[in-house]
Structures are given as C-alpha cells and as structure tokens.
Design a protein around this motif. Structure first.
Motif, PDB file in Angstrom:
ATOM      1  N   TRP A  52      17.299 -47.954  45.875  1.00 50.09           N
ATOM      2  CA  TRP A  52      18.226 -49.029  45.906  1.00 50.09           C
ATOM      3  C   TRP A  52      16.893 -49.506  47.148  1.00 50.09           C
ATOM      4  O   TRP A  52      16.603 -49.063  47.619  1.00 50.09           O
ATOM      5  CB  TRP A  52      18.961 -48.541  47.121  1.00 50.09           C
ATOM      6  N   ARG A  53      16.821 -50.980  46.649  1.00 48.03           N
ATOM      7  CA  ARG A  53      15.840 -51.637  47.104  1.00 48.03           C
ATOM      8  C   ARG A  53      14.113 -51.428  47.803  1.00 48.03           C
ATOM      9  O   ARG A  53      14.244 -51.464  48.736  1.00 48.03           O
ATOM     10  CB  ARG A  53      16.356 -51.616  48.720  1.00 48.03           C
ATOM     11  N   GLY A  54      14.117 -50.280  46.312  1.00 46.62           N
ATOM     12  CA  GLY A  54      12.942 -49.572  46.366  1.00 46.62           C
ATOM     13  C   GLY A  54      12.509 -48.350  47.174  1.00 46.62           C
ATOM     14  O   GLY A  54      11.636 -48.368  47.221  1.00 46.62           O
ATOM     15  N   ILE A  55      13.883 -48.013  47.751  1.00 46.57           N
ATOM     16  CA  ILE A  55      13.453 -46.514  48.052  1.00 46.57           C
ATOM     17  C   ILE A  55      13.911 -45.967  47.393  1.00 46.57           C
ATOM     18  O   ILE A  55      15.314 -45.842  46.652  1.00 46.57           O
ATOM     19  CB  ILE A  55      14.645 -46.416  49.717  1.00 46.57           C
ATOM     20  N   PRO A  56      13.294 -44.360  47.454  1.00 49.57           N
ATOM     21  CA  PRO A  56      13.125 -43.532  45.783  1.00 49.57           C
ATOM     22  C   PRO A  56      15.055 -43.009  45.656  1.00 49.57           C
ATOM     23  O   PRO A  56      16.190 -42.998  47.553  1.00 49.57           O
ATOM     24  CB  PRO A  56      12.399 -42.212  46.274  1.00 49.57           C
ATOM     25  N   GLY A  57      15.782 -42.858  44.700  1.00 51.25           N
ATOM     26  CA  GLY A  57      16.780 -41.860  45.004  1.00 51.25           C
ATOM     27  C   GLY A  57      16.532 -40.587  44.829  1.00 51.25           C
ATOM     28  O   GLY A  57      15.629 -39.783  44.938  1.00 51.25           O
ATOM     29  N   LEU A  58      18.119 -39.845  44.849  1.00 55.32           N
ATOM     30  CA  LEU A  58      17.546 -39.191  44.618  1.00 55.32           C
ATOM     31  C   LEU A  58      16.589 -37.694  42.986  1.00 55.32           C
ATOM     32  O   LEU A  58      16.508 -36.885  43.249  1.00 55.32           O
ATOM     33  CB  LEU A  58      19.692 -38.126  45.058  1.00 55.32           C
ATOM     34  N   ASP A  59      16.582 -38.575  42.025  1.00 56.75           N
ATOM     35  CA  ASP A  59      16.159 -38.226  40.876  1.00 56.75           C
ATOM     36  C   ASP A  59      15.152 -38.269  41.431  1.00 56.75           C
ATOM     37  O   ASP A  59      14.164 -37.789  41.099  1.00 56.75           O
ATOM     38  CB  ASP A  59      16.154 -39.207  40.518  1.00 56.75           C
ATOM     39  N   HIS A  60      13.921 -39.157  42.613  1.00 51.80           N
ATOM     40  CA  HIS A  60      12.248 -38.324  43.549  1.00 51.80           C
ATOM     41  C   HIS A  60      13.105 -37.397  44.573  1.00 51.80           C
ATOM     42  O   HIS A  60      11.709 -38.130  44.950  1.00 51.80           O
ATOM     43  CB  HIS A  60      12.100 -39.358  43.928  1.00 51.80           C
ATOM     44  N   GLU A  61      13.797 -37.233  44.808  1.00 53.66           N
ATOM     45  CA  GLU A  61      13.837 -36.289  46.322  1.00 53.66           C
ATOM     46  C   GLU A  61      14.215 -34.941  45.362  1.00 53.66           C
ATOM     47  O   GLU A  61      15.632 -34.608  45.935  1.00 53.66           O
ATOM     48  CB  GLU A  61      14.954 -36.557  46.922  1.00 53.66           C
ATOM     49  N   PRO A  62      13.406 -33.739  45.171  1.00 51.70           N
ATOM     50  CA  PRO A  62      13.635 -31.994  44.041  1.00 51.70           C
ATOM     51  C   PRO A  62      14.219 -31.884  45.464  1.00 51.70           C
ATOM     52  O   PRO A  62      15.959 -30.426  45.357  1.00 51.70           O
ATOM     53  CB  PRO A  62      12.289 -32.248  44.384  1.00 51.70           C
TER      54      PRO A  62
ATOM     55  N   GLN B 137      21.876 -41.635  46.341  1.00 52.11           N
ATOM     56  CA  GLN B 137      22.355 -41.501  45.377  1.00 52.11           C
ATOM     57  C   GLN B 137      21.264 -41.198  44.293  1.00 52.11           C
ATOM     58  O   GLN B 137      20.091 -41.196  44.446  1.00 52.11           O
ATOM     59  CB  GLN B 137      22.963 -43.337  45.009  1.00 52.11           C
ATOM     60  N   GLU B 138      21.740 -41.433  43.434  1.00 49.14           N
ATOM     61  CA  GLU B 138      20.912 -41.200  41.903  1.00 49.14           C
ATOM     62  C   GLU B 138      19.921 -41.818  41.944  1.00 49.14           C
ATOM     63  O   GLU B 138      18.333 -41.635  41.624  1.00 49.14           O
ATOM     64  CB  GLU B 138      22.091 -40.766  40.710  1.00 49.14           C
ATOM     65  N   SER B 139      20.036 -43.553  41.912  1.00 49.48           N
ATOM     66  CA  SER B 139      18.890 -44.415  41.310  1.00 49.48           C
ATOM     67  C   SER B 139      18.071 -45.281  42.563  1.00 49.48           C
ATOM     68  O   SER B 139      19.219 -44.513  43.744  1.00 49.48           O
ATOM     69  CB  SER B 139      19.476 -45.207  40.924  1.00 49.48           C
TER      70      SER B 139
END
Length: 706
Positions: free
Chosen positions: A283-293, A279-281
């Motif tokens: 969740w529970r400290g796990i990076p979202g897609l905004d940090h997964e190029p 997901q974009e942001s």
C-alpha cells in the motif's frame, strides 16, 4: 528510614498471608532486609522471627546483605550468554574493579549476575538501578550509568463511571457509550512500549514523539501501547488513521521523529523508515504481509490487539470489544455453558502442563464450600520465557475478561493475580487495569448490576522458579516457603487456606474471551484441535520476538520462516525448547511437530536458537546449575540429584561416565516430588543423547567467554 520502613509494614493486616508483601515493602523502604526489618515484620504480623527469617532466605529477590547505592546486574541466561553477556560481565568487572557478587568498599556499587532479565529478544541485556539496556555492546557501557531522564509524555486517562442498567448487557452498553465520549484524535500513533522495547528506548521515543506532535501542531494522539511481538524491529510505532490500513514503522529512532511527524501532517507515509502494512498486498509503496515473513507465518488471535490498544485506557479496550463476551454470559447466567464451551474447545493450560482448563473449573464448581478462589499465575520465572509479560503489558483488559469468565464458570468469589516481582511494567499495567475496572463496576460486588461478585487483588513474587508449581505458589501466597504440597488433595478440592482453588496461567486465560465469543469450534479448528500457542523466539536469529502459531507447528517454521534463520547465515547447531524444564533439539528434528505429549513438547513456549559456535555443554550446565540453585529443597532427588549431576559433568571422561549420568538423571526425573524437579534433567538427557561427544568431553567449553 526506620519510620518509613515501619509505616510501610504497618499498612498490612496482621495476618501471615501478608508476609511476602510486608517483606517486599520493608526492602523497598530500606533497600535491603536488615535484622531490624525482619524483627519488625515478625512483630507486626505475629509470626515467629525464625519463620520470617526462613521465608526471607528462601526467595532469591530478598536481600539480607546491604547492596551498594547503585546495583548493576548482567544477564547470563542462555539467550544473553550466547550473544555476549559474559563479555559484558567481564568488561564491567574490569571497569568497576569488582567480581560478580561483590560490592565496592565505599558501598557505591554492587555487581551481580542475573539468571535472566526476561528481555531475551533483546540480548544481551544489562540492568542498572532497575532499568534494563538491551542490544548492548562494550562500546556503550559508559552510557548506561547516566541517570535516565524523567518521563514527560504520561497522560492521565479519564475514569469511566459505574453504569446503571437493568441487565449486564445494558450496563455494558452504558460503559461503551461513555467510552465513545472519550474518543482520541482520528490519527493515533501507538508506540510499542513493552519491557523488551523499553530496553532499547521506546519510552524515550514516546516522549520525543509527543513533544514533536505538539510542536508541529499535528492533530494526533500519541498512545502508549504494548509490544506487538516484533521485538527485533523495536522501537515500533503503529499508525492508525481512517482510510489507512494498520501500519507498523520499524526501528524508529529519535532522529527520525521530526520528519515522521512532518510527513503525517502532509498526509503522507513517512519516508526513510522501514515499515509493513497489515494487509496481504503493498500500500503506497509499503510492503504488505506477503513480504513480511515474521507476521505472515503466524496465526494471531490472542496477540491480535497487542500493539493496537491503549494499555492505560479502559475506554479504548471497550471500543475494541472487551467485556462483551463476559457481559453476555452474565446475562445468560449459565456458568455450565461457559465450562462446556471451553471444554469443547479443548483449551489446555499454557504454562507447560497442558491440563484441561475447563476440567479444573468444573471440579471447583462441584466442590463443596461457599468460598472459592481463582489464582492467576503470572510469575513466569523461567529463563528464556517472556510471553506472559507481553500479554499483561500489551492487552491487560483481555486478560481481566478471561479472569472474570473463569471465575464465573468455576464459582470463585475471590482471585489473586500473582506477578513476578521483577515484572514491573506488567504489574503496573495490570494494577491500573484492575483499578479502572473496579471503578467502572467490572470488578467487585454485583458486577454490571448482576448477581455475580468477584474481588481480585494483585500480589508480587519474590523470585523462585518453583513458583511455577501450583501448590508451591499457594504456599507463597499463604506466607510460607514455596514448597510443593503432596497431591491429592488437589487444589480444586483443597487449595488456598483449604478452600477449592483454580490455578490458571496468563496465556490460558487470555484465550478464553476469544473462545467464548467465537465459539469452541473456531478454536478447535486450529492446531489439530489444540488451538494456538505463543512462543518467545530468541538467540541467534534474524527476527526475535513473540509469535503465535497453531499447535503442532515445527521448529523449522518458527526458526527459519518466522525467525529468519541464523544471523550469520550458517546452519544452526541446535535449539533449546521450553527453558530450564525443556530439551535441546538437534536440527535433524526441526521438522517434528511441537505437540504436548509428543516427541517434542512446546513446554511453556521458549525457543532459543543456538548458533554453530555455541557450546552445548555450557548451555546444558547453565540450565542444570539454575535448576540446582532453584531447587526448593523439599525432596532429596531434586535437592541432591541436580547438584550431583552438575558435578558429574565436570569430572574427567571415563568409560562409565555416560551411564552414571543417565542413571542418576532418570532417578531425578522419576523420583522428584513435583513437575519442575522431574523435568530438571531433561535438557541434560537430550544433550547427551544428541551431542554425546561434546557433552562427555573434558574440559568443558564456555560459550561467549570474553
């Protein structure tokens, strides 16, 4: 041994079309094709011994010399070659006291080079007794000779019963009801077990995870999935739990399994394991897609279920929507509506030729004759290309639904799914999907109770790059040497056994259910009206794997944004696009769109990033040597021209050498009979144009020499 071989041969009908399967069965029984085996096949199939010998010597996977008890093959294709494949080969030659192509005097081991082992994202790769080992270095060579442990986590999946129903939609509804009675635990741990990830231990990880789940009493189902494309992060485990977003855990090791299961039992996210949430942001400290190029830079449609669906379970595929579009089309009983929808979407063949898929279907439907064929080309024998394997391994029922829609539209009553002889996992999963679909009434006579019938069989190739050419593929199916036929007539007019035949690529057909269910406008809105394309990223990149992006994407986006650029942070020297039939691209052209018929064609979808230290001359010679070896020999320009071009590259530099190379390359390109011969010199021409000094210097450099 003789009786076992004879029994293997006797299972086939006495018709020439079964020549390749019979030879494969004989070789499987004895380990090679002895003269006695060739004679036994000839006798059973009533084919002259000379012709059996001619076919057996034509396909590179057939062995007419007995190998050692153990077979070691080192990949020296471009992706592995530039990342240490030659160093591994030299180390194994020293360890075994053999040169490549030799068998030890006691026949205990044979050492060979392989043009490609098709785990390009895991380079370098070595295969021992059919098991591949990826990301290998010389320090780990001893471990690859240990026999692998038997699998312990394989579970049987209940078959769905053929449903009753007044209409196809009603029959499918009954199947979906059955699938809901076989629900797994709410928590699903999907292990990405593709051929790529198995080379780094995903199958062993799945066994260990299943053991630990049982030991700790966690209420969870461990599922065998395909690779989600994140090969660089393998082994990957995906978490699916109500109330949680989709989570991918990266590089999960056996040592992390107990703490992973303990965390899930406590309803916590595992600590100490790199992860991404879909997901974009965060969740529970796990990076979202905004940090997964790697994921953020894609547009996933055909790949969307890879890594989530249970590859062995038809019920899971049904729960995720499989066969709904097909059942609706059956109920509407309007094949032309399917043709028109796909035609409006502008779906073109994804094998590299980019011919309109619906145009083939319509031509076949309009052709005369009661019996028509659909052939699905899953051979994928080009070094550096591995996308179709991911689709067959990761979402087999989506491909089957695409096959059914194409058959319904074109009027085909019989189909042949032709899979590369070394793509064991693809073949096993497609065979399992085919059998479960047959048992559930999704294949065979009067599918889902309607009037449409379609029978599908699976065949295996025996090697040969030429099988990417559709008429050569038909020759192989008919039991002959794979050589292109002159056109016209085209296959849709006179194909297999003279019958109208449609031939489509795996990726092409996997897109069809999405187009039919979401509409032509949805697909045409992507990629400038051309939809999406799958690419296999390999070579000197931080992030390798299978990606999906809109057609017209640039190499810079694929290589730098999705792939992360070079591993050492230095600028790349070039990229190879399209495998042996493709071109070498200078970084100054990385911003040009990849468009069929454009300045840079995406070809079949392979992209190999070449780092600063790579010899362009060595890469080009590797590609050209492969094309020369794989020439079917039917036409003189390809048969003689490719070998002559290779010889010219070895000659001392002189003033007229470049002109001689370019002139001969143009002859091969323009005069060869088939598209593979015509494209054989493209990498050479592009390299000479963009790297003239390096290409025309002598002596040639060798990449990765150890």
């Amino acid at each position: 041994m003789t009786q076992r071989r004879n029994d293997a041969i006797a299972q086939f009908p006495r018709e020439r079309t079964w020549l390749l399967p019979a030879l494969q069965a004989a070789q499987e029984a004895e380990g090679w094709l002895s003269p006695e085996s060739l004679a036994a096949v000839a006798l059973h199939l009533r084919v002259p011994k000379s012709e059996v010998y001619g076919v057996a010597t034509h396909y590179p996977e057939f062995r007419l010399v007995k190998p050692g008890s153990r077979l070691v093959r080192v990949c020296t294709g471009v992706s592995c070659r530039i990342q240490g494949g030659l160093t591994l080969l030299h180390a194994l030659q020293d360890r075994l006291g053999l040169k490549a192509g030799e068998t030890s005097p006691d026949h205990s081991v044979t050492l060979e080079e392989a043009d490609c082992l098709f785990r390009c994202s895991m380079a370098p790769v070595v295969e021992v007794d059919r098991r591949c080992y990826g990301r290998l270095d010389t320090d780990r060579l001893d471990s690859i000779f240990d026999p692998p442990s038997p699998r312990t986590s394989l579970v049987s999946v209940p078959s769905l019963l053929k449903p009753a129903g007044d209409t196809p939609m009603a029959a499918l509804g009954r199947l979906v009801e059955q699938s809901l009675s076989h629900l797994p635990s709410e928590l699903r741990l999907v292990v990405g077990a593709g051929s790529c990830s198995e080379s780094v231990g995903s199958d062993r990880l799945m066994d260990r995870l299943a053991e630990e789940v049982e030991r700790q009493g966690l209420s969870a189902t461990v599922v065998e999935g395909g690779c989600n494309g994140m090969c660089y992060a393998a082994p990957v485990v995906e978490l699916h739990r109500p109330g949680w977003p989709r989570i991918s855990l990266k590089r999960v090791t056996l040592e992390r399994v107990p703490s992973l299961v303990s965390a899930l039992k406590a309803d916590r996210c595992p600590a100490g394991i790199e992860a991404v949430v879909w997901q974009e942001s965060s969740w529970r400290g796990i990076p979202g897609l905004d940090h997964e190029p790697f994921l953020r830079g894609q547009h996933r449609a055909v790949l969307e279920r890879c890594g989530t669906v249970d590859v062995s379970d038809l019920a899971d595929a049904l729960r995720q929507g499989s066969y709904a579009a097909f059942a609706r089309c059956l109920e509407q009983d309007n094949p032309m509506a399917v043709i028109n929808e796909v035609k409006e979407s502008r779906l073109a063949g994804r094998g590299g030729a980019y011919f309109g898929a619906a145009r083939k279907w319509e031509a076949c439907r309009n052709a005369a004759g009661p019996l028509k064929y659909l052939v699905i080309n899953g051979e994928e024998g080009e070094p550096g290309i591995f996308k179709d394997r991911h689709l067959m391994e990761g979402d087999p029922h989506r491909l089957l639904e695409g096959i059914l829609l194409a058959a319904f539209a074109s009027g085909a009553g019989r189909g042949i799914l032709f899979i590369n002889g070394e793509a064991e996992l693809s073949a096993r999963r497609m065979e399992q999907a085919l059998r479960s679909a047959e048992a559930a009434g999704l294949l065979g006579e009067r599918i889902l109770g309607g009037d449409f019938s379609f029978h599908l069989e699976l065949r295996r190739g025996a090697g040969g790059f030429i099988l990417g050419e559709e008429t050569a593929l038909m020759e192989a199916i008919e039991g002959r040497r794979a050589m292109p036929r002159p056109k016209p007539p085209f296959p849709v007019e006179a194909g297999l056994w003279g019958r109208p035949t449609v031939i489509n690529n795996v990726e092409t057909l996997a897109a069809v259910p999405l187009i039919v269910s979401r509409g032509a406008a949805w697909f045409a809105a992507l990629g400038g009206g051309r939809g999406t394309k799958l690419f296999g990223l390999s070579g000197h990149l931080v992030r390798t794997g299978i990606v999906e992006a809109p057609m017209g994407v640039t190499l810079r986006h694929l290589i730098e944004e999705i792939g992360g650029g070079s591993e050492d942070g230095r600028p790349l020297k070039a990229a190879l696009v399209g495998g042996p039939s493709g071109v070498i691209v200078h970084p100054s052209r990385f911003d040009e769109p990849l468009v069929p018929g454009g300045t840079i064609s995406p070809g079949s979808g392979g992209v190999v990033a070449l780092g600063e230290g790579v010899s362009i001359g060595d890469v080009t010679r590797t590609l050209l040597a492969f094309n020369a070896r794989e020439s079917c020999g039917k036409c003189t320009p390809c048969r003689e021209g490719t070998g002559r071009l290779l010889a010219l590259l070895q000659q001392p530099q002189n003033a007229g050498r470049r002109q001689e190379i370019e002139d001969l390359a143009q002859v091969v390109r323009l005069a060869s009979l088939c598209g593979l011969g015509q494209s054989a010199p493209l990498s050479l021409l592009s390299a000479v144009e963009q790297f003239p000094k390096e290409m025309l210097s002598t002596p040639p450099d060798i990449t990765g020499k150890g």
